[in-house]
Design a protein around this motif. Structure first.
Motif, PDB file in Angstrom:
ATOM      1  N   TRP A 104     -32.854 -61.746 -47.738  1.00 47.51           N
ATOM      2  CA  TRP A 104     -31.762 -60.526 -47.352  1.00 47.51           C
ATOM      3  C   TRP A 104     -30.782 -60.164 -48.007  1.00 47.51           C
ATOM      4  O   TRP A 104     -31.098 -59.396 -48.877  1.00 47.51           O
ATOM      5  N   LEU A 105     -30.473 -61.422 -48.439  1.00 42.31           N
ATOM      6  CA  LEU A 105     -29.074 -60.929 -49.379  1.00 42.31           C
ATOM      7  C   LEU A 105     -29.707 -61.057 -50.775  1.00 42.31           C
ATOM      8  O   LEU A 105     -28.968 -59.577 -51.188  1.00 42.31           O
ATOM      9  N   LYS A 106     -31.188 -60.546 -50.650  1.00 44.62           N
ATOM     10  CA  LYS A 106     -31.968 -60.553 -52.491  1.00 44.62           C
ATOM     11  C   LYS A 106     -32.755 -58.839 -52.318  1.00 44.62           C
ATOM     12  O   LYS A 106     -33.194 -57.953 -53.179  1.00 44.62           O
ATOM     13  N   GLY A 107     -31.921 -58.187 -50.669  1.00 43.56           N
ATOM     14  CA  GLY A 107     -32.729 -56.935 -50.798  1.00 43.56           C
ATOM     15  C   GLY A 107     -33.989 -56.730 -49.734  1.00 43.56           C
ATOM     16  O   GLY A 107     -35.043 -56.125 -50.104  1.00 43.56           O
ATOM     17  N   LYS A 108     -34.332 -58.272 -49.131  1.00 42.87           N
ATOM     18  CA  LYS A 108     -35.714 -58.025 -48.471  1.00 42.87           C
ATOM     19  C   LYS A 108     -35.558 -58.485 -46.885  1.00 42.87           C
ATOM     20  O   LYS A 108     -34.441 -58.431 -46.429  1.00 42.87           O
ATOM     21  N   THR A 109     -36.832 -57.976 -46.299  1.00 45.74           N
ATOM     22  CA  THR A 109     -36.649 -57.879 -44.437  1.00 45.74           C
ATOM     23  C   THR A 109     -37.650 -58.958 -44.264  1.00 45.74           C
ATOM     24  O   THR A 109     -38.330 -59.803 -44.491  1.00 45.74           O
ATOM     25  N   CYS A 110     -36.343 -59.261 -43.467  1.00 43.38           N
ATOM     26  CA  CYS A 110     -37.087 -60.968 -42.763  1.00 43.38           C
ATOM     27  C   CYS A 110     -36.465 -61.038 -41.699  1.00 43.38           C
ATOM     28  O   CYS A 110     -35.574 -61.201 -40.742  1.00 43.38           O
ATOM     29  N   ILE A 111     -37.503 -61.600 -40.974  1.00 42.33           N
ATOM     30  CA  ILE A 111     -38.282 -61.403 -39.087  1.00 42.33           C
ATOM     31  C   ILE A 111     -37.936 -62.886 -38.689  1.00 42.33           C
ATOM     32  O   ILE A 111     -39.229 -63.945 -39.565  1.00 42.33           O
ATOM     33  N   VAL A 112     -37.225 -63.992 -38.270  1.00 45.00           N
ATOM     34  CA  VAL A 112     -37.690 -64.918 -37.526  1.00 45.00           C
ATOM     35  C   VAL A 112     -37.709 -65.344 -35.806  1.00 45.00           C
ATOM     36  O   VAL A 112     -36.815 -64.714 -35.682  1.00 45.00           O
ATOM     37  N   LEU A 113     -38.517 -65.828 -35.868  1.00 43.47           N
ATOM     38  CA  LEU A 113     -39.000 -66.142 -34.349  1.00 43.47           C
ATOM     39  C   LEU A 113     -38.380 -67.457 -33.781  1.00 43.47           C
ATOM     40  O   LEU A 113     -39.043 -68.386 -34.645  1.00 43.47           O
ATOM     41  N   MET A 114     -37.116 -67.213 -33.310  1.00 42.79           N
ATOM     42  CA  MET A 114     -36.995 -68.601 -32.416  1.00 42.79           C
ATOM     43  C   MET A 114     -36.391 -68.838 -31.371  1.00 42.79           C
ATOM     44  O   MET A 114     -36.538 -67.869 -30.418  1.00 42.79           O
ATOM     45  N   LYS A 115     -36.024 -70.244 -31.055  1.00 47.53           N
ATOM     46  CA  LYS A 115     -35.735 -70.511 -29.459  1.00 47.53           C
ATOM     47  C   LYS A 115     -34.587 -69.239 -29.707  1.00 47.53           C
ATOM     48  O   LYS A 115     -33.473 -69.340 -30.462  1.00 47.53           O
ATOM     49  N   THR A 116     -33.916 -69.155 -28.238  1.00 52.13           N
ATOM     50  CA  THR A 116     -32.755 -68.656 -28.337  1.00 52.13           C
ATOM     51  C   THR A 116     -31.601 -69.648 -27.801  1.00 52.13           C
ATOM     52  O   THR A 116     -31.885 -69.862 -27.321  1.00 52.13           O
ATOM     53  N   ASN A 117     -30.729 -69.973 -29.343  1.00 49.87           N
ATOM     54  CA  ASN A 117     -29.411 -70.740 -28.515  1.00 49.87           C
ATOM     55  C   ASN A 117     -28.388 -70.126 -28.971  1.00 49.87           C
ATOM     56  O   ASN A 117     -27.970 -70.191 -29.639  1.00 49.87           O
TER      57      ASN A 117
ATOM     58  N   THR B 124     -26.354 -53.813 -42.758  1.00 52.43           N
ATOM     59  CA  THR B 124     -26.060 -55.194 -41.554  1.00 52.43           C
ATOM     60  C   THR B 124     -25.759 -54.290 -40.808  1.00 52.43           C
ATOM     61  O   THR B 124     -25.484 -53.379 -40.233  1.00 52.43           O
ATOM     62  N   MET B 125     -26.101 -54.786 -39.857  1.00 52.98           N
ATOM     63  CA  MET B 125     -26.446 -54.288 -38.034  1.00 52.98           C
ATOM     64  C   MET B 125     -25.886 -55.003 -37.386  1.00 52.98           C
ATOM     65  O   MET B 125     -25.307 -54.540 -36.791  1.00 52.98           O
ATOM     66  N   ASN B 126     -25.650 -56.769 -37.323  1.00 50.91           N
ATOM     67  CA  ASN B 126     -24.443 -57.061 -36.559  1.00 50.91           C
ATOM     68  C   ASN B 126     -24.449 -56.262 -34.662  1.00 50.91           C
ATOM     69  O   ASN B 126     -23.646 -55.890 -34.383  1.00 50.91           O
ATOM     70  N   SER B 127     -26.107 -56.217 -34.719  1.00 46.95           N
ATOM     71  CA  SER B 127     -26.948 -56.112 -33.561  1.00 46.95           C
ATOM     72  C   SER B 127     -27.427 -56.607 -32.621  1.00 46.95           C
ATOM     73  O   SER B 127     -28.466 -57.732 -32.550  1.00 46.95           O
TER      74      SER B 127
END
Length: 159
Positions: A75-88, A134-137
């Motif tokens: 993402w810091l290189k300008g890419k969109t990244c989506i990661v599926l993970m357990k909510t922890n 930068t979302m932080n949402s």
């Protein structure tokens, strides 16, 4: 029904998740962590190689932190990244580190993975790093909405 523990912590992404990903991010999504046996002659190591412009990762649960860390680097290189993970959210350091700059998209219902007869016992979320933002949402989504609307049982809920 009691669900036996899986012999692996890698599972195929359910169709409802792929449908949501395609609705949100389009059809051209790179998967740097495909569900298949790794063959160095055919595959690159997604943790050490460059990713595409839009990426989706369904990592093995035991390696979630490594993949979120790599997604943030991409993402810091300008890419969109989506990661599926357990909510922890019980491990504050982990949660703060993985969510910095991301949009957290909580799935509002249980998800059943291919090969299982009942839903996963743990809640799931997407950690989404939007290119150039930068979302932080956070928000919640109902991945079953499209399915329920198609069969005439929609509840009228939206994201």
């Amino acid at each position: 029904m009691y669900q036996l523990k899986s012999k692996t912590d890698s599972v195929a992404t359910p169709t409802c998740i792929w449908d949501w990903l395609h609705d949100e991010f389009g059809l051209d999504i790179h998967d740097p962590c495909p569900l298949c046996e790794y063959d160095p002659a055919v595959h690159t190591n997604g943790l050490t190689s460059d990713w595409g412009s839009v990426n989706y990762v369904n990592p093995p649960c035991s390696k979630g932190y490594q993949w979120v860390k790599k997604a943030r680097e991409e993402w810091l290189k300008g890419k969109t990244c989506i990661v599926l993970m357990k909510t922890n959210i019980t491990n504050c350091k982990y949660f703060a580190e993985c969510s910095a700059g991301a949009e957290l998209v909580f799935i509002s219902h249980k998800v059943t993975f291919e090969g299982y007869h009942s839903p996963a016992w743990f809640p799931l979320m997407f950690v989404v790093y939007h290119a150039g933002k930068t979302m932080n949402s956070f928000r919640c989504v109902n991945l079953l909405k499209n399915f329920l609307d198609a069969v005439g049982h929609g509840q009228g809920t939206t994201d």
